[in-house]
Every structure is written in structure tokens, then in C-alpha cells.
Design a protein around this motif. Structure first.
Motif, short mmCIF file in Angstrom:
data_model
loop_
_atom_site.label_atom_id
_atom_site.label_comp_id
_atom_site.label_asym_id
_atom_site.label_seq_id
_atom_site.Cartn_x
_atom_site.Cartn_y
_atom_site.Cartn_z
N GLN A 161 18.36 -18.69 -2.56
CA GLN A 161 18.95 -17.65 -3.51
C GLN A 161 17.63 -16.66 -4.56
OE1 GLN A 161 22.12 -16.09 -3.00
NE2 GLN A 161 20.49 -14.55 -4.01
N THR A 162 16.97 -16.22 -4.12
CA THR A 162 15.92 -15.32 -4.37
C THR A 162 16.60 -14.33 -6.13
OG1 THR A 162 14.73 -15.00 -2.76
CG2 THR A 162 14.04 -13.97 -3.94
N LEU A 163 16.65 -14.31 -7.35
CA LEU A 163 16.98 -13.42 -8.07
C LEU A 163 16.38 -12.31 -8.60
CD1 LEU A 163 18.41 -16.27 -10.05
CD2 LEU A 163 19.83 -15.04 -8.72
N ALA A 164 16.39 -11.71 -8.78
CA ALA A 164 15.81 -10.22 -8.54
C ALA A 164 15.87 -9.68 -9.52
CB ALA A 164 15.86 -9.49 -7.41
N ALA A 165 14.37 -8.36 -9.98
CA ALA A 165 14.77 -8.51 -11.55
C ALA A 165 16.01 -6.92 -11.16
CB ALA A 165 13.32 -8.16 -11.85
N PRO A 166 16.09 -6.49 -12.65
CA PRO A 166 16.78 -4.92 -12.53
C PRO A 166 15.27 -3.94 -11.76
CG PRO A 166 16.49 -5.92 -14.24
CD PRO A 166 15.80 -6.67 -14.37
N SER A 167 16.66 -3.01 -12.44
CA SER A 167 15.66 -1.66 -12.49
C SER A 167 14.52 -1.46 -12.96
CB SER A 167 16.03 -0.45 -11.82
OG SER A 167 17.04 -0.38 -12.50
N GLN A 168 13.60 -0.51 -13.08
CA GLN A 168 13.20 -0.64 -14.93
C GLN A 168 14.22 0.38 -16.02
OE1 GLN A 168 10.28 2.66 -15.60
NE2 GLN A 168 8.49 1.66 -16.22
N ALA A 169 14.94 0.52 -15.61
CA ALA A 169 16.00 1.92 -16.01
C ALA A 169 16.68 0.62 -17.03
CB ALA A 169 16.38 2.97 -16.09
N ASP A 170 16.97 -0.39 -15.94
CA ASP A 170 18.08 -1.48 -16.02
C ASP A 170 17.95 -2.19 -17.40
OD1 ASP A 170 19.93 -0.06 -15.47
OD2 ASP A 170 20.26 -1.84 -13.41
N ALA A 171 16.06 -2.88 -16.95
CA ALA A 171 15.19 -3.31 -18.13
C ALA A 171 14.98 -2.51 -19.47
CB ALA A 171 14.49 -3.88 -16.94
N LEU A 172 15.18 -1.20 -19.38
CA LEU A 172 14.54 -1.29 -20.38
C LEU A 172 15.92 -0.64 -21.25
CD1 LEU A 172 12.09 1.71 -19.15
CD2 LEU A 172 11.69 -0.80 -20.77
N ASP A 173 17.18 -0.36 -20.50
CA ASP A 173 18.24 -0.53 -21.52
C ASP A 173 19.20 -1.99 -21.98
OD1 ASP A 173 18.77 1.91 -20.91
OD2 ASP A 173 20.31 1.46 -19.56
N TRP A 174 18.25 -2.93 -21.26
CA TRP A 174 19.24 -4.06 -22.12
C TRP A 174 18.02 -4.75 -22.84
CZ3 TRP A 174 16.04 -9.04 -22.31
CH2 TRP A 174 17.14 -10.09 -22.26
N LEU A 175 16.93 -4.81 -23.07
CA LEU A 175 15.91 -4.73 -23.82
C LEU A 175 16.38 -4.15 -25.41
CD1 LEU A 175 12.14 -4.74 -22.27
CD2 LEU A 175 13.73 -6.51 -23.55
#
Ligand SMILES: [Zn+2]
Length: 328
Positions: A161-175
Motif C-alpha cells: 500500500q503506497t501512502l502518497a504525499a498530500p498536494s502542496q496546498a494541503d501540506a502547507l495548510d497542515w504545516l
């Protein structure tokens, strides 16, 4: 603590937990810092929970309380004793014993193995044996950011099961929520450095990687101007994580190769624009390829936990780097 799956893995989580039958072995793979371990731990909690709610471990049944106290007898977490070291033969014995036991709580048994590529040969063989003869109600959850380093026979017996990274926008929101004290451009810098993996970006922040990077770039400039020697710079970097340094050198080298062919470098090395633009004038394409080969071979040694003399290794790295500037 209730294990929380990263929001960007929610769709995979729903599809996995809604299945009525689970595989005996899963291999969760993806970039470092993308949330694989969280995912595996949450899935272990879900598999062990007596009364899951909304496809999550409930957090209050007997199984959940035991697990949260770190004393669930049917959960085995296998990790290297020290970060970066191998998973050794005593861990294998633990694994074999655990698989041979009957579940003490009368339900399922779960093993979480992280990082799976840290298994030494004996550990891998013991694991393979248990994968070949799966025990009912025993689940193996392997976590790896370098699945290619696992035995192919192990990989083929797991549901990958590959667990992908989020989109850049989602990642920045999370950070922005995780480290509200930083500016948007710092979130951006950390995310670029992490290769887009938000948990890794958070870890880099905790390592003070932005300051580290500034120092490294300054030292590289001083090295090129002959203001500092490779051994002085090596001493100054004695606390910096080797893997991070090697990642940076690899990324710069890719940019140099691109510049050499007239292509645009990637956006992640803007702080090195001038340096790379200067360095690229000296080596031939062949020399750049040789240098890249040197870096990749040494990165594999570092990832393979080879015993390196750190100070000498960094000095050698810098000497090799300087050779790019020598006249042809
Ligand atoms: Zn529960």
C-alpha cells in the motif's frame, strides 16, 4: 494516545478499514515523513480494538487501554534499538516466539515492523518464514521508505500500500497549523526541503534545518573561495545529519547536470543558484556523472548503515566536490 491518521490518507484508510477480510501482511511504503508509521500504528490499533467506532479504534475498550499503556500482549512493535541501526537477531527471536504464541487476549495479534529495510539477513529470513506460513489472526504491518531494499520474496508476500504525499496546498495548510509560529515562506522552505512530506518538514523544523542550510550554503561559498578548508568545514558540520547533507549534494548535482545540458534546474535550490551557476562552468558532463556516481554510492552506504568515519567521510565529500572546480 489515540493514533491519528494524516488527513491526506483518509481515503485509503476508509477503503482499507471497510474491507471485511484483511491481508496477513501489509507493506506501507512512501516518502520519509509522509505519515506511514502513523497509518500503521492506527491500523494496528483498529485491528486490535474490541469495539471500533466509525472505522477507528474506540480508545476506551480493554484492548485500546492496554495498547495505549504500551502493554498489549498481542501487539509487537519491532524497531531498531537505536535509530539508524539494524533490527537484529534478538528481535527475530522475539518475532518467532510472538508468532508461535496464542493470542493472550483471545483475538488478533499484530506486529508492526519499522523500518522494514533495517532488518538484517537473519531477521529477514525469519520474517519470510512466517510470511510463508501465515498464522490465522496474526497480522504483519511492515513500514518502509525504501521497499526496494527488502527481499523481493518479502515484498511479493505483502499487500503493498503506497501512502502518497498530500498536494502542496494541503501540506502547507497542515504545516501552518502544526507550526503556526513560522512564516508562510518558512513553511514553504521546509516543505521543499522535505520533498513534500509534511511530517518530515516538521522534523526538519525541529532540527533547525533552515539555519543549518544557511550555514551549509555559506560554508560551500567559503570553500570555493578558499577561505575555509575541507577539514574545517567538515568539523563545522559535525552535528549535521549525514543523510540530509547527502540529499542536498545529490540535489545540487542533479541541478548541475540539468544546467550542463541547458535545462532549468528545479526550484528547490534557489539559495544555491549563484554557486551552481559558477560551478557548472568547470566540469565535463562525464566528470559530473562520475561525481553523481560517487554520491549515490556513498548515500547507499550511509542508508545501509555502513560504519563510516564521519569526519573523514565529510572531508572526502568536500574534496571530491572541490575537484569539480579544477581545470580540465
Ligand atoms: Zn477499542
Amino acid at each position: 494516545m489515540l493514533e491519528v491518521v494524516c488527513p491526506w490518507h483518509a481515503p485509503i484508510w476508509s477503503s482499507l478499514t471497510s474491507q471485511t477480510q484483511h491481508a496477513h501482511a501489509y507493506l506501507f511504503s512512501g516518502l520519509p515523513g509522509v505519515g506511514k508509521r502513523r497509518f500503521a500504528n492506527a491500523f494496528a490499533a483498529f485491528l486490535l480494538c474490541d469495539t471500533p467506532e466509525h472505522a477507528m479504534a474506540c480508545g476506551h475498550c480493554r484492548a485500546c487501554l492496554l495498547r495505549e499503556a504500551g502493554s498489549h500482549p498481542d501487539l509487537l512493535l519491532l524497531e531498531p534499538e537505536e535509530e539508524g541501526k539494524a533490527i537484529r537477531v534478538d528481535a527475530v527471536r522475539q518475532l518467532v516466539d510472538f508468532i508461535g504464541q496464542t493470542a493472550q487476549q483471545g483475538g488478533r495479534k499484530v506486529i508492526v515492523l519499522h523500518p522494514a529495510e533495517a532488518m538484517n539477513q537473519n531477521a529477514a529470513n525469519a520474517l519470510l518464514k512466517s510470511l510463508e506460513e501465515p498464522t490465522r489472526d496474526t497480522f504483519l504491518l511492515l513500514v518502509s521508505d525504501q521497499p526496494s531494499r527488502l527481499l523481493a520474496t518479502i515484498r511479493s508476500r505483502c499487500r503493498v500500500q503506497t501512502l502518497a504525499a498530500p498536494s502542496q496546498a494541503d501540506a502547507l495548510d497542515w504545516l501552518a497549523t502544526a507550526v503556526p509560529e513560522l512564516q508562510a515562506e518558512q513553511h514553504q522552505a521546509l516543505l521543499i526541503m522535505s520533498g513534500g512530506a509534511p511530517l518530515r518538514a516538521l522534523e526538519l523544523h525541529q532540527l533547525d534545518a533552515i539555519a543549518m542550510r544557511q550555514q551549509v550554503v555559506a560554508d560551500i561559498k567559503a570553500l570555493i573561495k578558499q577561505e575555509r578548508s575541507p577539514s574545517q568545514v567538515s568539523d563545522a558540520w559535525s552535528k549535521y545529519p549525514l543523510e540530509l547533507l547527502l540529499d542536498w549534494f545529490c540535489s545540487w548535482t542533479l541541478d548541475l547536470l540539468k544546467l550542463h545540458t541547458g535545462a532549468q534546474p528545479v526550484a528547490s535550490n534557489q539559495d544555491m543558484d549563484k554557486v551552481l551557476g559558477y560551478v557548472v562552468r568547470f566540469p565535463t558532463a562525464g566528470q559530473l556523472m562520475d561525481w553523481q556516481g560517487w554520491l549515490l554510492a556513498h548515500r547507499a552506504m550511509v542508508q545501509g548503515k555502513a560504519n563510516l568515519n564521519r569526519g573523514l567521510f565529510v572531508e572526502a565529500l568536500l574534496i571530491e566536490w572541490k575537484k569539480l572546480l579544477e581545470k580540465r
